[in-house]
Scaffold this motif. Structure first.
Motif, PDB file in Angstrom:
ATOM      1  N   TYR A   1      -7.146 -27.666-116.241  1.00 22.06           N
ATOM      2  CA  TYR A   1      -6.882 -27.422-114.903  1.00 22.06           C
ATOM      3  C   TYR A   1      -5.681 -26.068-115.005  1.00 22.06           C
ATOM      4  O   TYR A   1      -6.146 -25.660-114.088  1.00 22.06           O
ATOM      5  CB  TYR A   1      -7.191 -28.239-114.103  1.00 22.06           C
ATOM      6  N   TYR A   2      -4.517 -26.768-115.267  1.00 22.10           N
ATOM      7  CA  TYR A   2      -3.291 -25.959-114.950  1.00 22.10           C
ATOM      8  C   TYR A   2      -2.888 -25.099-115.569  1.00 22.10           C
ATOM      9  O   TYR A   2      -2.259 -24.350-115.638  1.00 22.10           O
ATOM     10  CB  TYR A   2      -2.227 -26.983-114.853  1.00 22.10           C
ATOM     11  N   HIS A   3      -4.082 -24.348-116.142  1.00 19.65           N
ATOM     12  CA  HIS A   3      -3.623 -22.977-117.608  1.00 19.65           C
ATOM     13  C   HIS A   3      -3.468 -21.821-116.640  1.00 19.65           C
ATOM     14  O   HIS A   3      -3.262 -21.201-116.727  1.00 19.65           O
ATOM     15  CB  HIS A   3      -4.877 -23.423-118.756  1.00 19.65           C
ATOM     16  N   SER A   4      -4.532 -21.994-115.761  1.00 24.57           N
ATOM     17  CA  SER A   4      -4.152 -20.559-115.202  1.00 24.57           C
ATOM     18  C   SER A   4      -3.745 -20.917-113.832  1.00 24.57           C
ATOM     19  O   SER A   4      -4.750 -22.155-113.194  1.00 24.57           O
ATOM     20  CB  SER A   4      -5.316 -19.808-115.066  1.00 24.57           C
ATOM     21  N   GLN A   5      -3.167 -20.538-113.173  1.00 23.13           N
ATOM     22  CA  GLN A   5      -2.881 -20.545-111.337  1.00 23.13           C
ATOM     23  C   GLN A   5      -4.282 -20.830-110.768  1.00 23.13           C
ATOM     24  O   GLN A   5      -4.438 -21.699-109.593  1.00 23.13           O
ATOM     25  CB  GLN A   5      -2.333 -19.053-111.039  1.00 23.13           C
ATOM     26  N   GLU A   6      -5.074 -19.679-110.704  1.00 21.89           N
ATOM     27  CA  GLU A   6      -6.587 -20.087-110.028  1.00 21.89           C
ATOM     28  C   GLU A   6      -7.572 -20.929-109.979  1.00 21.89           C
ATOM     29  O   GLU A   6      -7.591 -21.956-109.184  1.00 21.89           O
ATOM     30  CB  GLU A   6      -7.311 -18.781-110.502  1.00 21.89           C
ATOM     31  N   VAL A   7      -7.336 -21.746-111.464  1.00 12.64           N
ATOM     32  CA  VAL A   7      -8.132 -23.366-111.313  1.00 12.64           C
ATOM     33  C   VAL A   7      -7.039 -24.098-110.620  1.00 12.64           C
ATOM     34  O   VAL A   7      -7.655 -24.898-110.226  1.00 12.64           O
ATOM     35  CB  VAL A   7      -8.213 -23.361-112.715  1.00 12.64           C
ATOM     36  N   LYS A   8      -5.657 -23.892-111.100  1.00 12.33           N
ATOM     37  CA  LYS A   8      -4.830 -24.925-110.419  1.00 12.33           C
ATOM     38  C   LYS A   8      -5.159 -25.223-109.461  1.00 12.33           C
ATOM     39  O   LYS A   8      -5.428 -26.504-108.631  1.00 12.33           O
ATOM     40  CB  LYS A   8      -3.669 -24.621-111.280  1.00 12.33           C
ATOM     41  N   GLN A   9      -5.046 -24.275-108.324  1.00 10.82           N
ATOM     42  CA  GLN A   9      -5.270 -24.196-107.127  1.00 10.82           C
ATOM     43  C   GLN A   9      -7.199 -24.326-107.062  1.00 10.82           C
ATOM     44  O   GLN A   9      -6.382 -25.339-105.819  1.00 10.82           O
ATOM     45  CB  GLN A   9      -5.383 -22.474-106.337  1.00 10.82           C
ATOM     46  N   ARG A  10      -7.722 -24.475-107.410  1.00  6.84           N
ATOM     47  CA  ARG A  10      -9.174 -24.841-107.161  1.00  6.84           C
ATOM     48  C   ARG A  10      -9.328 -26.008-107.212  1.00  6.84           C
ATOM     49  O   ARG A  10      -9.673 -26.782-106.384  1.00  6.84           O
ATOM     50  CB  ARG A  10     -10.096 -23.973-107.723  1.00  6.84           C
ATOM     51  N   PHE A  11      -8.495 -26.530-108.520  1.00  6.82           N
ATOM     52  CA  PHE A  11      -8.392 -28.508-108.533  1.00  6.82           C
ATOM     53  C   PHE A  11      -7.884 -29.207-107.223  1.00  6.82           C
ATOM     54  O   PHE A  11      -8.541 -30.365-107.264  1.00  6.82           O
ATOM     55  CB  PHE A  11      -7.693 -28.604-110.792  1.00  6.82           C
ATOM     56  N   MET A  12      -7.242 -28.400-106.843  1.00 12.30           N
ATOM     57  CA  MET A  12      -5.387 -28.853-105.832  1.00 12.30           C
ATOM     58  C   MET A  12      -6.668 -28.946-105.114  1.00 12.30           C
ATOM     59  O   MET A  12      -6.380 -29.900-104.057  1.00 12.30           O
ATOM     60  CB  MET A  12      -4.042 -28.389-106.045  1.00 12.30           C
ATOM     61  N   ALA A  13      -7.086 -27.895-104.694  1.00 13.69           N
ATOM     62  CA  ALA A  13      -7.759 -27.880-103.108  1.00 13.69           C
ATOM     63  C   ALA A  13      -9.103 -28.676-103.505  1.00 13.69           C
ATOM     64  O   ALA A  13      -9.193 -29.677-101.894  1.00 13.69           O
ATOM     65  CB  ALA A  13      -8.701 -26.254-103.549  1.00 13.69           C
ATOM     66  N   ALA A  14     -10.018 -29.040-104.588  1.00 16.68           N
ATOM     67  CA  ALA A  14     -11.070 -29.936-105.288  1.00 16.68           C
ATOM     68  C   ALA A  14     -10.235 -31.755-104.601  1.00 16.68           C
ATOM     69  O   ALA A  14     -10.927 -32.407-103.835  1.00 16.68           O
ATOM     70  CB  ALA A  14     -11.349 -29.831-106.221  1.00 16.68           C
TER      71      ALA A  14
END
Ligand code: SAM
Length: 343
Positions: free
Chosen positions: A141-154
């Motif tokens: 989840y944390y390999h890219s800033q975009e995916v990380k932000q999306r996961f944290m928002a979820a």
């Protein structure tokens, strides 16, 4: 209704169409259609298509589908949000599920597309869904800033929706300090300090997550009682506290990792201190609630557990008085107390 219509297997038919309905919701959310309609009078398909930058005919079909699903209202003047869309589907609402919906579309949908292989092989299908093997769920989840932000928002959207019920499932007013292990954006921590103004909460999570929490912080009373500490709960020392919290953490990990984590929590917990676990607690047959059972199909190495399984697990690590509260919300709560060492 004719006799043959009355005999139709409505449940099966609904499931057969369920994937279309989910995808319509996901795409409308991704295109931010509910944001465009928020607080505006009814809009015509052509105006929405113009604002969103989509085809008129495709947009009209999607809007009609949303109206058919009860997400939008359609009148001769055009389309408008239902109250529920305004509350849960706009991206900036307090109880927005937008983050989790986007995570469902971008992450869970590709995994579930490969469910057949997942069942045949008994493993998570990251390599098929995303073209690479997952080393660790979170590294992924944390390999890219975009995916990380999306996961944290979820995570934030579900945590925010459940926080009050988790925080009040038991009376926690005797505790002065808590540590939310894997506490992510701090959504539960902030709810706890509102309810228990004498409590200080440390949110402990991986450095990548802690570096990204500022976006999710609320303003208001007691926010200074929440602090963030970065670390790895399998390797690093855990902050001191009289109440430890594991919310949606245990279900992610295989038994060996749970052993490491619960041994550490048990070792740092003083007798009389407590551990609060927030998870969906399965019934003893492990077929209810369906949400938890379906979540298992994404085939992480962890698993969902029943009440008696949580009790057994926690007792194995020196906790006693295991109490379970089924909240009726999306997460249940389990509280247990660290035993005095045997004489
Ligand atoms: N507790 C939050 C909730 O209920 O919304 C987040 C749950 S999320 C499924 C799991 C959390 O554990 C993530 O925030 C993740 O970054 C964190 N986590 C995963 N591995 C970790 C580790 N080794 N050390 C500390 N935190 C970790």
């Amino acid at each position: 209704v004719s006799e043959s219509a009355a005999k139709l297997p409505s449940k099966i038919l609904e499931l057969m169409d369920g994937f279309r309905a989910s995808k319509a919701l996901f795409v409308a959310s991704k295109l931010k259609i509910f944001d465009h309609l928020k607080d505006k009078g009814p809009l015509k398909a052509v105006d929405i298509a113009d604002e969103v930058g989509t085809s008129v005919c495709g947009t009209e079909r999607l809007l009609d589908a949303c109206a058919a699903l009860g997400l939008l209202e359609k009148t001769t003047q055009g389309y408008s949000n239902t109250d529920s869309a305004n509350t849960y589907l706009t991206s900036d609402g307090e109880y927005s599920l937008h983050g989790y919906i986007i995570h469902s579309n971008d992450h869970l949908w590709p995994l579930f597309t490969n469910l057949e292989s997942a069942v045949k092989e008994g493993s998570r299908q990251n390599h098929r869904a995303f073209g690479k093997k997952a080393e660790d769920l979170f590294k992924d989840y944390y390999h890219s800033q975009e995916v990380k932000q999306r996961f944290m928002a979820a995570m934030h959207s579900i945590a925010h929706l459940t926080a009050r019920d988790v925080a009040t499932a038991f009376d926690l007013s005797q505790f002065r300090s808590a540590c939310d292990l894997g506490g992510c954006t701090g959504a539960l921590a902030h709810e706890l300090v509102q309810i228990y103004p004498n409590l200080k909460v440390t949110v402990f999570d991986l450095p990548e997550v802690i570096a990204n929490t500022s976006y999710f912080q609320p303003s208001g009373q007691h926010t200074a009682q929440v602090t963030f500490v970065s670390g790895d709960f399998f390797k690093d020392n855990l902050p001191e506290a009289d109440l430890y919290i594991l919310s949606r953490v245990l279900h992610d990990w295989p038994d060996e990792k749970i052993h490491v984590l619960l041994s550490k929590v048990s070792a740092v917990c003083k007798p009389g201190s407590a551990l609060l676990v927030a998870e969906i607690v399965l019934d003893e047959q492990k077929t209810h609630p369906p949400r938890a059972v379906l979540q298992s199909l994404s085939m992480t190495e962890g698993k969902q557990r029943s009440g008696s399984e949580y009790k057994q697990l926690l007792e194995k690590y020196g906790f006693t008085n295991v109490q379970i509260k089924i909240t009726g919300n999306l997460l249940d709560a389990v509280l247990c107390i660290k035993k005095n060492p045997s004489p």
